[in-house]
Design a protein around this motif. Structure first.
Motif, PDB file in Angstrom:
ATOM      1  N   SER A 101       0.868  -1.438   0.145  1.00 35.78           N
ATOM      2  CA  SER A 101      -0.211   0.561  -0.091  1.00 35.78           C
ATOM      3  C   SER A 101       1.178   0.827  -0.192  1.00 35.78           C
ATOM      4  CB  SER A 101      -0.653  -0.559   1.240  1.00 35.78           C
ATOM      5  OG  SER A 101      -0.162  -0.113   2.343  1.00 35.78           O
ATOM      6  N   TYR A 102       1.908   1.501   0.257  1.00 33.51           N
ATOM      7  CA  TYR A 102       3.059   1.776   0.624  1.00 33.51           C
ATOM      8  C   TYR A 102       3.990   2.526  -0.676  1.00 33.51           C
ATOM      9  CZ  TYR A 102       1.017   2.233   5.480  1.00 33.51           C
ATOM     10  OH  TYR A 102       0.993   2.461   6.355  1.00 33.51           O
ATOM     11  N   TYR A 119       5.538   2.289  14.938  1.00 30.81           N
ATOM     12  CA  TYR A 119       5.351   3.750  15.820  1.00 30.81           C
ATOM     13  C   TYR A 119       4.348   4.874  15.509  1.00 30.81           C
ATOM     14  CZ  TYR A 119       8.609   0.982  17.984  1.00 30.81           C
ATOM     15  OH  TYR A 119       9.555  -0.656  18.709  1.00 30.81           O
ATOM     16  N   GLY A 120       4.886   4.839  13.845  1.00 31.21           N
ATOM     17  CA  GLY A 120       4.549   5.886  13.291  1.00 31.21           C
ATOM     18  C   GLY A 120       2.514   6.210  13.504  1.00 31.21           C
ATOM     19  N   THR A 121       2.092   6.722  13.064  1.00 32.88           N
ATOM     20  CA  THR A 121       0.448   7.061  12.617  1.00 32.88           C
ATOM     21  C   THR A 121      -0.102   6.981  11.631  1.00 32.88           C
ATOM     22  OG1 THR A 121      -0.012   9.160  12.597  1.00 32.88           O
ATOM     23  CG2 THR A 121      -0.048   8.905  15.273  1.00 32.88           C
ATOM     24  N   SER A 122      -1.357   6.351  11.092  1.00 36.12           N
ATOM     25  CA  SER A 122      -2.237   6.118   9.830  1.00 36.12           C
ATOM     26  C   SER A 122      -1.400   7.472   8.469  1.00 36.12           C
ATOM     27  CB  SER A 122      -3.546   5.875   9.580  1.00 36.12           C
ATOM     28  OG  SER A 122      -3.170   5.204   8.404  1.00 36.12           O
ATOM     29  N   GLU A 123      -1.316   8.399   9.344  1.00 38.07           N
ATOM     30  CA  GLU A 123      -1.769   9.960   8.529  1.00 38.07           C
ATOM     31  C   GLU A 123       0.533   9.735   8.770  1.00 38.07           C
ATOM     32  OE1 GLU A 123       0.666  13.255   7.381  1.00 38.07           O
ATOM     33  OE2 GLU A 123       0.160  12.814   9.438  1.00 38.07           O
ATOM     34  N   GLN A 124       1.477   9.561   9.093  1.00 34.65           N
ATOM     35  CA  GLN A 124       2.669   9.829   9.301  1.00 34.65           C
ATOM     36  C   GLN A 124       3.427   8.703   7.737  1.00 34.65           C
ATOM     37  OE1 GLN A 124       4.184   8.895  13.138  1.00 34.65           O
ATOM     38  NE2 GLN A 124       4.138  11.327  13.525  1.00 34.65           N
ATOM     39  N   LEU A 171       6.244   6.759   4.483  1.00 39.66           N
ATOM     40  CA  LEU A 171       6.811   5.578   3.678  1.00 39.66           C
ATOM     41  C   LEU A 171       6.719   6.068   1.950  1.00 39.66           C
ATOM     42  CD1 LEU A 171       5.314   3.393   6.912  1.00 39.66           C
ATOM     43  CD2 LEU A 171       7.617   4.211   6.435  1.00 39.66           C
ATOM     44  N   PRO A 172       6.391   6.599   1.444  1.00 31.71           N
ATOM     45  CA  PRO A 172       6.534   5.673  -0.332  1.00 31.71           C
ATOM     46  C   PRO A 172       7.571   6.554  -0.649  1.00 31.71           C
ATOM     47  CG  PRO A 172       4.099   6.569   0.239  1.00 31.71           C
ATOM     48  CD  PRO A 172       4.416   6.801   1.670  1.00 31.71           C
ATOM     49  N   LYS A 173       8.048   7.856   0.189  1.00 27.65           N
ATOM     50  CA  LYS A 173       8.867   8.722  -0.268  1.00 27.65           C
ATOM     51  C   LYS A 173      10.388   7.779  -0.175  1.00 27.65           C
ATOM     52  CE  LYS A 173       7.218  13.050  -1.720  1.00 27.65           C
ATOM     53  NZ  LYS A 173       7.044  14.610  -1.481  1.00 27.65           N
ATOM     54  N   CYS A 174       9.748   7.737   1.480  1.00 25.02           N
ATOM     55  CA  CYS A 174      11.786   6.530   1.913  1.00 25.02           C
ATOM     56  C   CYS A 174      11.583   5.976   0.801  1.00 25.02           C
ATOM     57  CB  CYS A 174      10.684   5.751   2.817  1.00 25.02           C
ATOM     58  SG  CYS A 174      11.072   7.065   4.522  1.00 25.02           S
ATOM     59  N   ILE A 175      10.538   4.664   0.335  1.00 28.57           N
ATOM     60  CA  ILE A 175      10.922   4.195  -1.499  1.00 28.57           C
ATOM     61  C   ILE A 175      11.590   3.839  -1.752  1.00 28.57           C
ATOM     62  CG2 ILE A 175       9.860   2.076  -2.157  1.00 28.57           C
ATOM     63  CD1 ILE A 175       7.559   1.333   0.057  1.00 28.57           C
ATOM     64  N   THR A 176      11.189   5.033  -2.356  1.00 30.55           N
ATOM     65  CA  THR A 176      11.487   6.123  -3.704  1.00 30.55           C
ATOM     66  C   THR A 176      12.451   6.276  -3.992  1.00 30.55           C
ATOM     67  OG1 THR A 176      10.478   8.061  -2.952  1.00 30.55           O
ATOM     68  CG2 THR A 176       9.212   6.130  -4.758  1.00 30.55           C
ATOM     69  N   GLY A 177      13.055   6.686  -2.950  1.00 25.75           N
ATOM     70  CA  GLY A 177      14.416   7.538  -2.200  1.00 25.75           C
ATOM     71  C   GLY A 177      14.283   8.724  -2.518  1.00 25.75           C
ATOM     72  N   GLU A 178      13.243   9.685  -2.529  1.00 25.04           N
ATOM     73  CA  GLU A 178      13.124  10.817  -2.081  1.00 25.04           C
ATOM     74  C   GLU A 178      13.280  11.404  -0.695  1.00 25.04           C
ATOM     75  OE1 GLU A 178       9.545  12.271  -4.789  1.00 25.04           O
ATOM     76  OE2 GLU A 178       9.577  10.367  -4.850  1.00 25.04           O
ATOM     77  N   LEU A 179      12.889  10.801  -0.033  1.00 25.60           N
ATOM     78  CA  LEU A 179      13.149  11.027   1.441  1.00 25.60           C
ATOM     79  C   LEU A 179      14.146  10.303   1.858  1.00 25.60           C
ATOM     80  CD1 LEU A 179       9.350  11.693   2.914  1.00 25.60           C
ATOM     81  CD2 LEU A 179      11.457  13.443   2.000  1.00 25.60           C
TER      82      LEU A 179
END
Length: 381
Positions: free
Chosen positions: A59-60, A101-106, A111-119
């Motif tokens: 989903s992320y 530990y993150g909320t759904s909003e966090q 997370l999506p940008k952690c996967i793409t390498g943007e973050l």
């Protein structure tokens, strides 16, 4: 690593990763070491090819993969060089905090940008006056209305220059007794007023790893960036340290294997007194000792990975592996350089870099002295 927990799918992943590294990393690694940083472009390329956080839920944007994929990734990155440890930290140490530990909003936000390498992520625990003694940190985050006022300094932070999200360990209740009950985790984002970075630290090894100091001066961190519950930060850290130390032990194991391989190749080629070095019994005996230690480490780490993937509590054994394997890798580095002779001291030989890079593995993620304290405590001492 070839063990029962890795399947044909893991082998396919490894082959794809190796092809990527041969094209995008191996040819440039020495240049990055000289420049002192790994370019952000590598992160986005890895993201584009599905090599960042594959264990995250679909989903992320993840692959919902098991820890075996992380094992493969960490092994292949270490074979290139230890300065890539920041990618391992992002994948299997920092992002798991957000996911757990993150909320759904966090999670939807980051997370999506952690996967793409943007973050790119980092975790800021260590301070100039507090390392393994996390309860002794001085960084504070005092609640004021709908935000926290963060003040303090962190040092030796992996990914410190490149990081866009930093999980900061701070005291939200400086008067808490015992002190560790006042610790919380807050996520600081790039560009927040009052957040600044010192220059990249000049280290003995890990030259391409952007280790840095971080400074927080009245940084307004919105309460939406509190990770988990206030006052639970210390417990979150303890919960995640098993995997962090397992990753460190695994990386040290691979480094030892690579150093042994380099040394075997060298002694077979190098001649002295009319014979290759490998023909001398004293060198054969030394290599036999080294190979035995490396094999013992591999057997231990493979078994721990299996137990970790089965959800078992192996904190005590991981502490054993972390100190023993990192110390073993340091011994292998010393012996390898000695067997290389004068050439081992030359920068053109990989063993020189390996010799510089490995010592810190016995310091970060909890010093090896702390590992022995954990083991002794588990023994009832």
């Amino acid at each position: 690593m070839k063990t029962e927990v890795l399947s044909q799918e893991h082998d396919i992943y490894r082959n794809a990763l190796r092809k990527f590294l041969v094209k995008e990393v191996y040819p440039f690694y020495d240049e990055w070491e000289k420049k002192g940083i790994i370019p952000r472009e590598l992160w986005t390329k890895m993201g584009d090819n599905g090599f960042l956080c594959p264990w995250l839920d679909e989903s992320y944007g993840g692959l919902n993969a098991d820890f075996g994929y992380s094992v493969v990734l960490n092994e292949e990155l270490e074979r290139v060089g230890s300065s890539l440890i920041g990618i391992s930290l992002h994948n299997d140490i920092v992002v798991p905090y957000i996911n757990s530990y993150g909320t759904s909003e966090q999670k939807k936000r980051w997370l999506p940008k952690c996967i793409t390498g943007e973050l790119i992520t980092a975790i800021a625990m260590t301070e100039p006056g507090a390392g393994s003694d996390l309860a002794g940190i001085r960084t504070t985050a005092i609640k004021k209305g709908d935000h926290y006022i963060l003040n303090g300094q962190k040092t030796f932070i992996t990914n410190g220059i490149n990081a866009d999200l930093i999980v900061v360990v701070a005291k939200t209740d400086p008067k808490a007794i015992p002190p560790h009950k006042g610790i919380s985790l807050l996520v600081v984002e790039r560009g927040m007023p009052g957040f600044s970075r010192g220059k990249k630290l000049d280290k003995v090894g890990l030259h391409a790893q952007d280790t840095a100091e971080l400074f927080f001066e009245d940084v307004k961190v919105p309460e939406e960036n509190l990770l988990g519950e206030e006052g639970k930060g210390f417990y979150y850290l303890m919960d995640k340290l098993q995997q962090e130390r397992l990753i460190v032990a695994l990386s040290a194991q691979v480094a030892a294997e690579e150093m042994l391989k380099l040394t075997l190749e060298y002694v077979k080629e190098r001649k002295a007194f009319g014979n290759s070095l490998s023909k001398f019994q004293s060198i054969q005996f030394k290599l036999a000792e080294m190979a035995t230690e490396v094999e013992l480490g591999r057997t231990f780490i493979d078994d721990l990975i299996k137990q970790h993937m089965n959800g078992e509590d192996v904190v005590n054994k991981v502490s054993m592996a972390k100190w023993w394997i990192t110390d073993m890798a340091k011994r292998i580095a010393t012996d390898s350089m000695q067997l290389h002779g004068g050439y081992g001291y030359m920068e053109e030989y990989e063993i020189a870099r390996r010799y510089r890079d490995i010592p810190v593995s016995s310091i970060y993620a909890g010093t090896n002295e702390i590992m022995k304290m954990i083991i002794a405590k588990q023994m009832g001492l």
